[in-house]
Design a protein around this motif. Structure first.
Motif, PDB file in Angstrom:
ATOM      1  N   LEU A 132       0.839  -1.193   0.000  1.00 51.50           N
ATOM      2  CA  LEU A 132       0.000   0.000   0.000  1.00 51.50           C
ATOM      3  C   LEU A 132       0.879   1.251   0.000  1.00 51.50           C
ATOM      4  CD1 LEU A 132      -2.565  -1.120   2.720  1.00 51.50           C
ATOM      5  CD2 LEU A 132      -2.839  -1.207   0.234  1.00 51.50           C
ATOM      6  N   GLU A 133       0.420   2.303  -0.673  1.00 53.00           N
ATOM      7  CA  GLU A 133       1.166   3.559  -0.705  1.00 53.00           C
ATOM      8  C   GLU A 133       1.395   4.109   0.695  1.00 53.00           C
ATOM      9  OE1 GLU A 133      -0.340   6.620  -3.270  1.00 53.00           O
ATOM     10  OE2 GLU A 133      -0.717   5.194  -4.889  1.00 53.00           O
ATOM     11  N   THR A 134       0.460   3.873   1.578  1.00 47.42           N
ATOM     12  CA  THR A 134       0.529   4.399   2.941  1.00 47.42           C
ATOM     13  C   THR A 134       1.334   3.509   3.875  1.00 47.42           C
ATOM     14  OG1 THR A 134      -1.561   3.291   3.440  1.00 47.42           O
ATOM     15  CG2 THR A 134      -1.681   5.588   2.743  1.00 47.42           C
ATOM     16  N   GLY A 135       1.895   2.447   3.330  1.00 48.77           N
ATOM     17  CA  GLY A 135       2.636   1.482   4.141  1.00 48.77           C
ATOM     18  C   GLY A 135       1.757   0.287   4.438  1.00 48.77           C
ATOM     19  N   GLY A 136       2.393  -0.812   4.754  1.00 50.84           N
ATOM     20  CA  GLY A 136       1.635  -2.029   5.017  1.00 50.84           C
ATOM     21  C   GLY A 136       1.264  -2.748   3.738  1.00 50.84           C
ATOM     22  N   VAL A 137       0.385  -3.717   3.889  1.00 46.58           N
ATOM     23  CA  VAL A 137      -0.017  -4.546   2.756  1.00 46.58           C
ATOM     24  C   VAL A 137      -1.537  -4.672   2.694  1.00 46.58           C
ATOM     25  CG1 VAL A 137       2.122  -5.876   2.633  1.00 46.58           C
ATOM     26  CG2 VAL A 137       0.295  -6.627   4.158  1.00 46.58           C
ATOM     27  N   LEU A 138      -2.015  -5.143   1.556  1.00 46.16           N
ATOM     28  CA  LEU A 138      -3.451  -5.261   1.324  1.00 46.16           C
ATOM     29  C   LEU A 138      -4.092  -6.358   2.167  1.00 46.16           C
ATOM     30  CD1 LEU A 138      -5.794  -4.182  -0.413  1.00 46.16           C
ATOM     31  CD2 LEU A 138      -5.264  -5.975  -2.072  1.00 46.16           C
ATOM     32  N   VAL A 139      -3.407  -7.526   2.266  1.00 54.85           N
ATOM     33  CA  VAL A 139      -3.998  -8.684   2.943  1.00 54.85           C
ATOM     34  C   VAL A 139      -3.114  -9.107   4.115  1.00 54.85           C
ATOM     35  CG1 VAL A 139      -4.829 -11.046   2.664  1.00 54.85           C
ATOM     36  CG2 VAL A 139      -4.922  -9.474   0.718  1.00 54.85           C
ATOM     37  N   GLY A 140      -3.719  -9.242   5.295  1.00 59.07           N
ATOM     38  CA  GLY A 140      -2.981  -9.679   6.471  1.00 59.07           C
ATOM     39  C   GLY A 140      -2.549 -11.128   6.362  1.00 59.07           C
ATOM     40  N   LYS A 141      -1.587 -11.504   7.203  1.00 57.53           N
ATOM     41  CA  LYS A 141      -1.092 -12.885   7.207  1.00 57.53           C
ATOM     42  C   LYS A 141      -1.987 -13.816   8.004  1.00 57.53           C
ATOM     43  CE  LYS A 141       3.826 -11.807   6.836  1.00 57.53           C
ATOM     44  NZ  LYS A 141       5.127 -11.961   7.494  1.00 57.53           N
ATOM     45  N   ASP A 142      -2.500 -13.352   9.146  1.00 55.40           N
ATOM     46  CA  ASP A 142      -3.264 -14.216  10.050  1.00 55.40           C
ATOM     47  C   ASP A 142      -4.718 -14.337   9.616  1.00 55.40           C
ATOM     48  OD1 ASP A 142      -1.044 -14.673  11.619  1.00 55.40           O
ATOM     49  OD2 ASP A 142      -1.558 -13.110  13.076  1.00 55.40           O
ATOM     50  N   ILE A 143      -5.155 -15.565   9.479  1.00 53.51           N
ATOM     51  CA  ILE A 143      -6.539 -15.871   9.125  1.00 53.51           C
ATOM     52  C   ILE A 143      -7.192 -16.548  10.331  1.00 53.51           C
ATOM     53  CG2 ILE A 143      -8.061 -17.111   7.527  1.00 53.51           C
ATOM     54  CD1 ILE A 143      -6.262 -15.101   6.101  1.00 53.51           C
ATOM     55  N   THR A 144      -8.320 -16.015  10.759  1.00 49.31           N
ATOM     56  CA  THR A 144      -9.093 -16.656  11.819  1.00 49.31           C
ATOM     57  C   THR A 144     -10.134 -17.549  11.157  1.00 49.31           C
ATOM     58  OG1 THR A 144      -8.776 -14.791  13.307  1.00 49.31           O
ATOM     59  CG2 THR A 144     -10.584 -16.300  13.818  1.00 49.31           C
ATOM     60  N   ILE A 145     -10.078 -18.834  11.450  1.00 50.96           N
ATOM     61  CA  ILE A 145     -11.025 -19.814  10.911  1.00 50.96           C
ATOM     62  C   ILE A 145     -11.990 -20.189  12.030  1.00 50.96           C
ATOM     63  CG2 ILE A 145     -11.317 -22.110   9.912  1.00 50.96           C
ATOM     64  CD1 ILE A 145      -8.352 -21.887   8.990  1.00 50.96           C
ATOM     65  N   THR A 146     -13.290 -20.098  11.752  1.00 51.07           N
ATOM     66  CA  THR A 146     -14.310 -20.466  12.737  1.00 51.07           C
ATOM     67  C   THR A 146     -15.235 -21.505  12.125  1.00 51.07           C
ATOM     68  OG1 THR A 146     -14.237 -18.237  13.670  1.00 51.07           O
ATOM     69  CG2 THR A 146     -16.140 -19.610  14.245  1.00 51.07           C
ATOM     70  N   LEU A 147     -15.417 -22.593  12.842  1.00 50.53           N
ATOM     71  CA  LEU A 147     -16.316 -23.660  12.421  1.00 50.53           C
ATOM     72  C   LEU A 147     -17.512 -23.680  13.364  1.00 50.53           C
ATOM     73  CD1 LEU A 147     -13.502 -26.314  12.270  1.00 50.53           C
ATOM     74  CD2 LEU A 147     -14.452 -25.137  10.306  1.00 50.53           C
ATOM     75  N   ASP A 148     -18.698 -23.434  12.845  1.00 53.79           N
ATOM     76  CA  ASP A 148     -19.932 -23.603  13.610  1.00 53.79           C
ATOM     77  C   ASP A 148     -20.569 -24.868  13.076  1.00 53.79           C
ATOM     78  OD1 ASP A 148     -20.082 -21.272  15.367  1.00 53.79           O
ATOM     79  OD2 ASP A 148     -20.086 -20.142  13.487  1.00 53.79           O
ATOM     80  N   LEU A 149     -20.603 -25.894  13.921  1.00 53.13           N
ATOM     81  CA  LEU A 149     -20.950 -27.231  13.454  1.00 53.13           C
ATOM     82  C   LEU A 149     -22.151 -27.818  14.180  1.00 53.13           C
ATOM     83  CD1 LEU A 149     -17.311 -28.604  13.557  1.00 53.13           C
ATOM     84  CD2 LEU A 149     -18.521 -27.722  11.559  1.00 53.13           C
ATOM     85  N   GLN A 150     -22.935 -28.569  13.430  1.00 53.30           N
ATOM     86  CA  GLN A 150     -23.974 -29.401  14.010  1.00 53.30           C
ATOM     87  C   GLN A 150     -23.861 -30.767  13.332  1.00 53.30           C
ATOM     88  OE1 GLN A 150     -28.668 -29.536  13.795  1.00 53.30           O
ATOM     89  NE2 GLN A 150     -27.978 -27.751  14.959  1.00 53.30           N
ATOM     90  N   GLY A 151     -23.914 -31.796  14.137  1.00 53.08           N
ATOM     91  CA  GLY A 151     -23.804 -33.141  13.600  1.00 53.08           C
ATOM     92  C   GLY A 151     -24.873 -34.035  14.185  1.00 53.08           C
ATOM     93  N   ALA A 152     -25.093 -35.160  13.517  1.00 50.46           N
ATOM     94  CA  ALA A 152     -26.091 -36.126  13.962  1.00 50.46           C
ATOM     95  C   ALA A 152     -25.418 -37.476  14.211  1.00 50.46           C
ATOM     96  CB  ALA A 152     -27.191 -36.282  12.905  1.00 50.46           C
ATOM     97  N   LEU A 153     -25.816 -38.093  15.316  1.00 48.56           N
ATOM     98  CA  LEU A 153     -25.338 -39.430  15.617  1.00 48.56           C
ATOM     99  C   LEU A 153     -26.010 -40.400  14.671  1.00 48.56           C
ATOM    100  CD1 LEU A 153     -23.707 -41.276  17.530  1.00 48.56           C
ATOM    101  CD2 LEU A 153     -25.758 -41.404  18.965  1.00 48.56           C
ATOM    102  N   GLN A 154     -25.203 -41.213  13.986  1.00 50.17           N
ATOM    103  CA  GLN A 154     -25.748 -42.170  13.034  1.00 50.17           C
ATOM    104  C   GLN A 154     -26.455 -43.315  13.751  1.00 50.17           C
ATOM    105  OE1 GLN A 154     -25.511 -41.475   9.436  1.00 50.17           O
ATOM    106  NE2 GLN A 154     -25.430 -39.731  10.806  1.00 50.17           N
TER     107      GLN A 154
END
Length: 188
Positions: A164-186
Motif C-alpha cells: 500500500l502507498e501508505t505502508g503495510g499490505v493489502l492482505v494480512g497474514k493471520d486468518i481466523t477460521i471459525t467452524l460452527d458445526l452441528q452433527g447427527a449421531l448415526q
C-alpha cells in the motif's frame, strides 16, 4: 497449566459415528484488509465425521471443505481467491483436516490436527467449545460445537499480496477460521 486427565465426562456425549449436518453448519474466516479492517467470508463444508469412542479425549475428526465455494460477498474477490494467486482450486479443490489428538488445557478443549490447504499440510490447534446435545423433532440425536483457530496463510503457500502507498499490505497474514458445526449421531 495443562490438565493431565486421561479421560473426561461430557454430559450428553454418546459414542458412535457423528456426521455433519451441512444445513446447520458453516466454515467462516476473517482476515485484515488494508491493515485497517477485516474481510469475512464463508466456505461450504463437503463432509465432516467424528468417531466418538467411550473416552471423548480419544475422538477422531475428519473434515473436508469445498474451496471453490468461497463467498466474501464480492464476486471479483471470490474469483481471485479461487485463482492460482490464492487457493488454486483447479488443482486443490478442497481443504482437509484430520485430528491427531484431543486434550484439555486450563479447562478448555483443544483439538490438534493436520490442516491441508493448497496441498500444504501443517499442524493446527482448534479451540473447541461444545454447544450441547439434543433430539430434533424427527428423533435424531444432534450435537453442536464451535471451533476456532488462527493460521498464518503464508505457511500454506498463500503469499499473494500488494503493498500500500501508505505502508503495510493489502492482505494480512493471520486468518481466523471459525467452524460452527452441528452433527447427527448415526443410527445403527
Amino acid at each position: 497449566m495443562t490438565d493431565t486427565a486421561t479421560t473426561i465426562d461430557v454430559p450428553g456425549y454418546k459414542t458412535g459415528t457423528w456426521v455433519l449436518d451441512p444445513a446447520h453448519s458453516e466454515v467462516s474466516f476473517s482476515v485484515r484488509h488494508m491493515m485497517i479492517s477485516k474481510v469475512r467470508g464463508t466456505f461450504g463444508l463437503k463432509s465432516a465425521t467424528l468417531i466418538a469412542p467411550e473416552n471423548p479425549l480419544e475422538a477422531k475428526v475428519e473434515a473436508s471443505v469445498d474451496v471453490a465455494s468461497v463467498d466474501t460477498k464480492d464476486e471479483g474477490r471470490d474469483n481471485h481467491l479461487r485463482s492460482a494467486d490464492f487457493f488454486d482450486v483447479e488443482n486443490n479443490p478442497t481443504m482437509e483436516f484430520r485430528s491427531t489428538g484431543v486434550r484439555v488445557q486450563d479447562g478448555d478443549f483443544l483439538v490438534d490436527g493436520d490442516l491441508t490447504i493448497r496441498g500444504v499440510t501443517k499442524p493446527v490447534t482448534f479451540d473447541f467449545e461444545f454447544g450441547g446435545f439434543g433430539v430434533d423433532p424427527w428423533g435424531n440425536y444432534k450435537a453442536g460445537a464451535t471451533a476456532k483457530a488462527v493460521v498464518n496463510r503464508e505457511d500454506f503457500g498463500l503469499t499473494w499480496n500488494a503493498a500500500l502507498e501508505t505502508g503495510g499490505v493489502l492482505v494480512g497474514k493471520d486468518i481466523t477460521i471459525t467452524l460452527d458445526l452441528q452433527g447427527a449421531l448415526q443410527q445403527d
